[in-house]
Design an enzyme around this catalytic site. Structure first.
Site, PDB file in Angstrom:
ATOM      1  N   LYS A 231       3.083  -2.718  -7.343  1.00  0.00           N
ATOM      2  CA  LYS A 231       4.469  -2.663  -7.778  1.00  0.00           C
ATOM      3  C   LYS A 231       5.446  -3.214  -6.756  1.00  0.00           C
ATOM      4  O   LYS A 231       6.276  -4.052  -7.069  1.00  0.00           O
ATOM      5  CB  LYS A 231       4.836  -1.215  -8.119  1.00  0.00           C
ATOM      6  CG  LYS A 231       6.271  -1.028  -8.603  1.00  0.00           C
ATOM      7  CD  LYS A 231       6.505  -1.709  -9.930  1.00  0.00           C
ATOM      8  CE  LYS A 231       7.882  -1.439 -10.484  1.00  0.00           C
ATOM      9  NZ  LYS A 231       8.119  -2.196 -11.723  1.00  0.00           N
TER      10      LYS A 231
ATOM     11  N   GLU B  65      10.152 -14.675 -18.505  1.00  0.00           N
ATOM     12  CA  GLU B  65       9.844 -13.262 -18.304  1.00  0.00           C
ATOM     13  C   GLU B  65       8.804 -12.787 -19.308  1.00  0.00           C
ATOM     14  O   GLU B  65       7.905 -12.005 -18.972  1.00  0.00           O
ATOM     15  CB  GLU B  65      11.130 -12.439 -18.420  1.00  0.00           C
ATOM     16  CG  GLU B  65      10.924 -10.930 -18.411  1.00  0.00           C
ATOM     17  CD  GLU B  65      10.338 -10.376 -17.131  1.00  0.00           C
ATOM     18  OE1 GLU B  65      10.009  -9.168 -17.103  1.00  0.00           O
ATOM     19  OE2 GLU B  65      10.201 -11.128 -16.139  1.00  0.00           O
TER      20      GLU B  65
ATOM     21  N   ASN C 198       0.587  -0.150   6.100  1.00  0.00           N
ATOM     22  CA  ASN C 198       1.087  -0.979   4.997  1.00  0.00           C
ATOM     23  C   ASN C 198       1.771  -2.182   5.620  1.00  0.00           C
ATOM     24  O   ASN C 198       2.703  -2.030   6.412  1.00  0.00           O
ATOM     25  CB  ASN C 198       2.079  -0.176   4.144  1.00  0.00           C
ATOM     26  CG  ASN C 198       2.755  -1.023   3.084  1.00  0.00           C
ATOM     27  OD1 ASN C 198       2.164  -1.975   2.580  1.00  0.00           O
ATOM     28  ND2 ASN C 198       3.988  -0.691   2.742  1.00  0.00           N
ATOM     29  N   GLY C 199       1.320  -3.380   5.289  1.00  0.00           N
ATOM     30  CA  GLY C 199       1.888  -4.593   5.867  1.00  0.00           C
ATOM     31  C   GLY C 199       0.796  -5.584   6.209  1.00  0.00           C
ATOM     32  O   GLY C 199      -0.355  -5.458   5.755  1.00  0.00           O
TER      33      GLY C 199
ATOM     34  N   LYS D 219       5.155 -11.130 -18.455  1.00  0.00           N
ATOM     35  CA  LYS D 219       4.718  -9.822 -18.948  1.00  0.00           C
ATOM     36  C   LYS D 219       3.332  -9.923 -19.574  1.00  0.00           C
ATOM     37  O   LYS D 219       2.464  -9.091 -19.328  1.00  0.00           O
ATOM     38  CB  LYS D 219       5.688  -9.286 -20.005  1.00  0.00           C
ATOM     39  CG  LYS D 219       6.950  -8.683 -19.480  1.00  0.00           C
ATOM     40  CD  LYS D 219       6.672  -7.380 -18.775  1.00  0.00           C
ATOM     41  CE  LYS D 219       7.717  -7.153 -17.714  1.00  0.00           C
ATOM     42  NZ  LYS D 219       7.667  -8.066 -16.574  1.00  0.00           N
TER      43      LYS D 219
ATOM     44  N   GLU E 287       0.482 -10.627 -16.918  1.00  0.00           N
ATOM     45  CA  GLU E 287       0.191  -9.623 -15.893  1.00  0.00           C
ATOM     46  C   GLU E 287      -0.449  -8.358 -16.450  1.00  0.00           C
ATOM     47  O   GLU E 287      -1.182  -7.680 -15.727  1.00  0.00           O
ATOM     48  CB  GLU E 287       1.456  -9.288 -15.084  1.00  0.00           C
ATOM     49  CG  GLU E 287       2.559  -8.588 -15.812  1.00  0.00           C
ATOM     50  CD  GLU E 287       3.803  -8.412 -14.944  1.00  0.00           C
ATOM     51  OE1 GLU E 287       3.701  -8.533 -13.708  1.00  0.00           O
ATOM     52  OE2 GLU E 287       4.882  -8.166 -15.502  1.00  0.00           O
TER      53      GLU E 287
ATOM     54  N   CYS F 118       0.835  -1.202   0.000  1.00  0.00           N
ATOM     55  CA  CYS F 118       0.000   0.000   0.000  1.00  0.00           C
ATOM     56  C   CYS F 118       0.868   1.248   0.000  1.00  0.00           C
ATOM     57  O   CYS F 118       2.058   1.204   0.309  1.00  0.00           O
ATOM     58  CB  CYS F 118      -0.905   0.006   1.224  1.00  0.00           C
ATOM     59  SG  CYS F 118      -1.881  -1.498   1.416  1.00  0.00           S
TER      60      CYS F 118
ATOM     61  N   HIS G 159       7.211 -33.684 -23.628  1.00  0.00           N
ATOM     62  CA  HIS G 159       6.949 -34.460 -22.416  1.00  0.00           C
ATOM     63  C   HIS G 159       5.606 -34.080 -21.789  1.00  0.00           C
ATOM     64  O   HIS G 159       5.435 -34.204 -20.570  1.00  0.00           O
ATOM     65  CB  HIS G 159       8.086 -34.270 -21.415  1.00  0.00           C
ATOM     66  CG  HIS G 159       9.396 -34.788 -21.893  1.00  0.00           C
ATOM     67  ND1 HIS G 159       9.694 -36.137 -21.953  1.00  0.00           N
ATOM     68  CD2 HIS G 159      10.481 -34.140 -22.397  1.00  0.00           C
ATOM     69  CE1 HIS G 159      10.910 -36.298 -22.434  1.00  0.00           C
ATOM     70  NE2 HIS G 159      11.417 -35.097 -22.719  1.00  0.00           N
TER      71      HIS G 159
ATOM     72  N   ARG H 141       1.465   1.416  -5.888  1.00  0.00           N
ATOM     73  CA  ARG H 141       1.646   0.479  -4.778  1.00  0.00           C
ATOM     74  C   ARG H 141       0.336  -0.166  -4.340  1.00  0.00           C
ATOM     75  O   ARG H 141       0.332  -1.037  -3.462  1.00  0.00           O
ATOM     76  CB  ARG H 141       2.272   1.202  -3.584  1.00  0.00           C
ATOM     77  CG  ARG H 141       3.650   1.768  -3.858  1.00  0.00           C
ATOM     78  CD  ARG H 141       4.184   2.506  -2.658  1.00  0.00           C
ATOM     79  NE  ARG H 141       4.519   1.597  -1.580  1.00  0.00           N
ATOM     80  CZ  ARG H 141       5.738   1.137  -1.341  1.00  0.00           C
ATOM     81  NH1 ARG H 141       6.745   1.486  -2.107  1.00  0.00           N
ATOM     82  NH2 ARG H 141       5.970   0.326  -0.333  1.00  0.00           N
TER      83      ARG H 141
ATOM     84  N   TRP I  97      -3.825  -1.892  -1.365  1.00  0.00           N
ATOM     85  CA  TRP I  97      -3.787  -3.189  -2.047  1.00  0.00           C
ATOM     86  C   TRP I  97      -4.269  -4.208  -1.029  1.00  0.00           C
ATOM     87  O   TRP I  97      -3.639  -4.417  -0.002  1.00  0.00           O
ATOM     88  CB  TRP I  97      -2.367  -3.516  -2.521  1.00  0.00           C
ATOM     89  CG  TRP I  97      -2.278  -4.776  -3.323  1.00  0.00           C
ATOM     90  CD1 TRP I  97      -2.490  -4.922  -4.657  1.00  0.00           C
ATOM     91  CD2 TRP I  97      -1.948  -6.084  -2.831  1.00  0.00           C
ATOM     92  NE1 TRP I  97      -2.312  -6.238  -5.031  1.00  0.00           N
ATOM     93  CE2 TRP I  97      -1.983  -6.974  -3.933  1.00  0.00           C
ATOM     94  CE3 TRP I  97      -1.628  -6.597  -1.570  1.00  0.00           C
ATOM     95  CZ2 TRP I  97      -1.701  -8.334  -3.820  1.00  0.00           C
ATOM     96  CZ3 TRP I  97      -1.358  -7.959  -1.452  1.00  0.00           C
ATOM     97  CH2 TRP I  97      -1.393  -8.805  -2.563  1.00  0.00           C
TER      98      TRP I  97
END
Length: 605
Positions: free
Chosen positions: A600, A480, A99-100, A484, A487, A2, A503, A27, A73
């Site tokens: 982020k 990666e 935040n936490g 991308k 997300e 947050c 396989h 955030r 968040w």
């Protein structure tokens, strides 16, 4: 995750708080709110949605010289008005932003309910407001200290008390808090992005440290009430670096900054005399480099994939074992810590909680750990004490772009240095130094082909699923690239090593399942072509991202990049995948900088 902001001074706090939230919205962005001192107690405005939604409902003329604010968040409780911060106690005297994660919140909620307290939200954070309000301590600072002694977990908090006007108390454990020093005013934030317009001088709190703040200044102390002394740090970034600068969004801006950011990362670090790297920040002598018998790279998300890319370069150039591991797993598996291993903690923000916890575990067991971060005064940088600064510049889009690229460049420099103190020849060193010096220009050429990549991306906007495949050097790039795409576009994407397709995953190939193949021009080119042939034989469309000349008609679409030294090609091959994902997501109308459910800086588990 947050964003939190506080202000006390002579100016109207409301516009400063709202502007601070705007700059911290990366955030967290599912709800937002502010609390300010009013004539008859605390005035609180909060709402589900973005900071822009909050702005629309803040009363015109609302004014105060002190306040706190939050953009959320969600960790406990769905996004809603009642779960938005700030949270108040029952008497509406104490307001907190947090935040936490309070890990023992369930027990604390039960205890408060048993004492007759009615909780008005589903959050873990609200318990803090009630615990502080119920403390019998003589000061707000002491009441905050009492409450924090009862909680388990992580926090970056700001507290205000209607009975103590002109005063804020902040504290941290695991979640960052910075104090901004002004002229007869003070600011508090979870990131300097919210401070840079108003001050160039900041104080960073350490874990289990509190700050009591007024317009006249601040004092800091430990959770045990012992005074501490802090030295201000200067912010070297300008406010302009936190603006869009004519770009439609931050991801576009940050992708197009990669030539310059890579140039900054390389600046002063290429040794043209000995054809090696200068990595003074690591604090290692040539003898100490030689004593390294293994390298372990730790990160989360894109930082983990960059670590995989770096591990491959280190093994190839230095011929010592190297591997990457998610920091979130490393911290919990009671790892064997070897004194001859160099551990590298990788994090864009330098605040990633799992990576920071891994650093703590390594230091506890006597491991040698260095940081690879983009924020000089971050928790990981301070905890490691030595490392490499990425020099990528501020990155606001949730999707990592320039930070990932600079991680790859920094790890290439580390691989080069480790190689040159061992058996990598002068001529091989010269080849790699030349290749690294040439990298910014080659990145510029890739970015100049954006329109062509955008056209290819638009052709696949109706795909519901995609594969990304690569071998050895191409494998971390494929991972990666898949991240991308998923997300920011919300298209389901999976990455596989090319050799693993037969396989099991090959069963999913069909005309509606495109595959993005990462094909470096290296000794495995023929093998990669065979993989593409297998996919095509089963009707699967293929987009190749390559610096090689592929047979005509082999794939449906080709994204061609300039030819690079084989060891460095993976760094550049990731950039077309950023552009591909970006334009596919734009075609679908996605919110590029703020994808759903994400944020982020991951400062919670």
């Amino acid at each position: 995750m947050c964003g939190i902001v506080g202000y006390v001074g002579s100016r109207n706090a409301v516009p400063l708080l709202l502007e601070g939230l705007h700059r911290l919205e990366y955030r967290g962005y599912d709800s937002a709110g502010i609390a300010v001192e009013g004539g008859r107690g605390l005035e609180v405005v909060k709402a589900k949605g973005r900071v822009a939604d909050l702005r629309r409902i803040v009363p015109v003329g609302l004014s105060s010289s002190a306040g706190i604010a939050h953009t959320r968040w969600a960790t406990h409780g769905e996004p809603s008005d009642r779960n938005a911060h700030p949270h108040l106690d029952e008497r509406k005297r104490i307001a907190i932003v947090h935040n936490g994660v309070i890990e023992n919140s369930a027990q604390l909620r039960a205890q408060l309910a048993a004492d007759g307290v009615t909780l008005s939200s589903d959050t873990d954070s609200e318990v803090l407001a009630h615990l502080i309000a119920r403390s019998e301590a003589p000061t707000l600072e002491d009441a905050v200290r009492d409450a924090l002694r009862r909680v388990e977990g992580t926090y970056g908090i700001i507290v205000m008390d209607a009975g103590s006007p002109g005063e804020l108390v902040a504290a941290r454990r695991g979640s960052p808090i910075a104090l901004g020093l002004g002229d007869q005013e003070m600011l508090i934030a979870s990131d300097v992005a919210a401070l840079v317009r108003y001050t160039q001088h900041v104080i960073y709190l350490d874990d289990d440290e509190l700050a009591t703040v007024s317009a006249d200044g601040y004092r800091t102390s430990t959770l045990q009430a012992e005074s501490t002394t802090k030295s201000p740090t200067s912010i070297t970034l300008s406010s302009a670096e936190y603006e869009l600068g004519g770009h439609p969004d931050f991801m576009s801006k940050e992708m197009h900054e990669q030539s310059e950011s890579v140039d900054r990362c390389l600046s002063g670090r290429l040794d043209h005399q000995f054809m090696s790297a200068r990595l003074d920040g690591l604090g290692l002598s040539p003898r100490e480099y030689q004593q390294v018998r293994r390298v372990k790279l730790l990160g989360c998300g894109s930082a983990y994939y960059a670590g995989q890319l770096g591990a491959g370069m280190i093994e190839e150039l230095a011929r010592i074992p190297a591997d990457a591991e998610p920091a979130s797993e490393f911290r919990y598996r009671n790892p064997v810590v070897d004194p001859d291993t160099l551990y590298v903690a990788i994090s864009q923000s330098g605040e990633t909680l799992d990576t920071l916890a891994a650093v703590h575990e390594l230091k506890r067991k006597g491991g040698r750990v260095v940081g690879l971060v983009n924020v000089v005064s971050s928790s990981i940088a301070r905890e490691c004490g030595s490392g490499m600064f990425l020099h990528a510049g501020p990155e606001f889009s949730v999707a990592a772009t320039k930070s990932f690229t600079n991680m790859g460049v920094a790890l290439a420099l580390l691989a080069l240095e480790l190689g040159r103190v061992r058996d990598l020849s002068l001529s091989e060193g010269r080849r790699l130094v030349t290749g690294l010096a040439d990298l910014p220009a080659r990145i510029g050429e890739i970015l100049a082909a954006e329109d062509e990549i955008a056209a290819i991306a638009a052709r696949y906007a109706e795909a519901e699923h995609m594969f990304f495949v690569g071998r050895v050097r191409g494998w971390p790039v494929a991972r990666e690239g898949a991240q991308k795409l998923k997300e920011i576009s919300y298209i389901h994407a999976e990455a596989y090593q090319s050799s693993e397709l037969k396989h099991g995953p090959l069963a999913l190939i069909n005309p509606h399942m495109p595959t993005v193949a990462v094909v470096p021009d290296d000794e495995l080119l023929v093998k990669n072509i065979s993989t593409i042939e297998e996919i095509k034989a089963r009707g699967g469309p293929v987009i190749a991202v390559t610096d090689a000349d592929l047979p005509h008609g082999l794939v449906n679409d080709v994204i061609k990049i300039p030819h690079l030294q084989p060891e460095l090609a993976p760094i550049a091959l990731s950039i077309p995948l950023q552009l591909f994902s970006y334009h596919l997501a734009k075609t679908l109308g996605r919110d590029i900088d703020r994808p759903r459910n994400l944020a982020k800086s991951v400062t919670v588990e």
